[in-house]
Design a protein around this motif. Sequence first.
Motif, PDB file in Angstrom:
ATOM      1  N   ARG A 172       0.838  -1.186   0.000  1.00 30.76           N
ATOM      2  CA  ARG A 172       0.000   0.000   0.000  1.00 30.76           C
ATOM      3  C   ARG A 172       0.879   1.244   0.000  1.00 30.76           C
ATOM      4  N   THR A 175      -3.938   5.017  -0.530  1.00 38.90           N
ATOM      5  CA  THR A 175      -5.251   4.461  -0.821  1.00 38.90           C
ATOM      6  C   THR A 175      -6.062   5.451  -1.618  1.00 38.90           C
ATOM      7  N   ARG A 184     -13.130  -3.034   7.741  1.00 39.16           N
ATOM      8  CA  ARG A 184     -12.342  -3.911   8.598  1.00 39.16           C
ATOM      9  C   ARG A 184     -12.372  -3.346  10.009  1.00 39.16           C
ATOM     10  N   ASP A 190      -5.447   3.942  12.858  1.00 40.31           N
ATOM     11  CA  ASP A 190      -6.429   4.509  11.927  1.00 40.31           C
ATOM     12  C   ASP A 190      -6.931   5.846  12.442  1.00 40.31           C
ATOM     13  N   ARG A 194     -11.731   7.798   9.025  1.00 40.85           N
ATOM     14  CA  ARG A 194     -11.941   6.573   8.255  1.00 40.85           C
ATOM     15  C   ARG A 194     -12.988   5.662   8.876  1.00 40.85           C
ATOM     16  N   ARG A 209     -13.281   2.124   6.897  1.00 42.60           N
ATOM     17  CA  ARG A 209     -13.407   1.822   5.472  1.00 42.60           C
ATOM     18  C   ARG A 209     -12.074   1.321   4.919  1.00 42.60           C
ATOM     19  N   ARG A 210     -12.183   0.384   3.995  1.00 36.16           N
ATOM     20  CA  ARG A 210     -10.991  -0.127   3.300  1.00 36.16           C
ATOM     21  C   ARG A 210     -11.049   0.324   1.852  1.00 36.16           C
TER      22      ARG A 210
END
Length: 385
Positions: A172, A175, A184, A190, A194, A209-210
Amino acid sequence: MIVLFILAIVLRSELFFYLLYLIAGLHIAARWWVGRSASRLRIRRVAPEAAFPGDPVPVLVEVQNTGLLPLPWLALRETLPPALHSPPMVYEVMSPGAAERCEMRYTLFSRRRGYYQIGPLTAQTGDVLGIGERTVSEVPPAALTIYPNVLPLEDLGLPASLPFGTLPATHRLFTDPARPMGVRPYQPVDGVRRIDWKATARLGEPQVRRYQPAIAVETMIALAFSRAEYGGGFAYDTMERAVVAAASIAAHLIERRQSVGLCTTGFDAASHAPVGILPPGSGRAHLIQVLGLLGRLEVAKEGDLAVTLSRATVGLGWGSTVVMITGQRARDMLPHALALRQRGLNVALVIAEALTDDLALAHRHGVAAYDLGRDARPIQAVSTP
């Protein structure tokens, strides 16, 4: 009038003097009338600035007499490119009345890519006696760009596996919010932004959120367009097929919301200067800019695509793609393609009128190579034992 004056003096006839005064008065009045009416005349041309091949191009010439006097006659003559209209001119005579609006309409046929000049438009008028004919207006030429043909990418024979656009990444790097992959469980690293509050309420524990990890890459289309870069007796046709290939690849990628740039060794017919580099961009407006540049493209006497590429690829990120479209042999272009690949760029080589040895040589070095055939459809190199 001079003859009438001489007769009037020699014969001492009052009739001839009367006729002389009458004609002179009519001539002066007619000249004043025409001059007065012509000064209140407004002429403009309405025409599109660009069109695709095969599309009719309507042109409207509006004539507005804003004065209170009619114009005895007005002749309009428009000069046109032979490639767009036959004969290469239109001619029409009209008589605009007081405060009247007249029109002249004609249609051009965009048969071939290029940069054309419509006009100039000349307007002439005179008095009813045909004595005082004069040019009262001249509308300057207007530019018209005919875009190159755009073919579906599958018609070009380019496989979908070519590394165009945004590529998935195993690590990654960042994103992309436009590429969601679900949710997730929340982790301390995090951020609060998010957190997906709806998913958190549904599952009973914090969820984030992914997004699909991605590398935002760009595609630079490099088009060789100098006479020195194309050989053979049909260089013009070959170069036009190369332009079609460049336009089609750009349209396909931009329609997929990818970022595309363009560099070429050709000249811009509008500015009479080298085209230079069009930075990568996306969207409909950018596609029109690319097609317009390709439509105006003219052949240069000399050019070196490798030199142009050295400047055009400075800002490209790792994993970006360079599509090289040229008429040169693979042995001449491979060193430059391999140098770009060492910088982390993906390279696709499209060779106009390629030989079997060209494709085999490129394949041995691991460079995707294609032969741009006479129907503008590149044929992928076949593996050789």
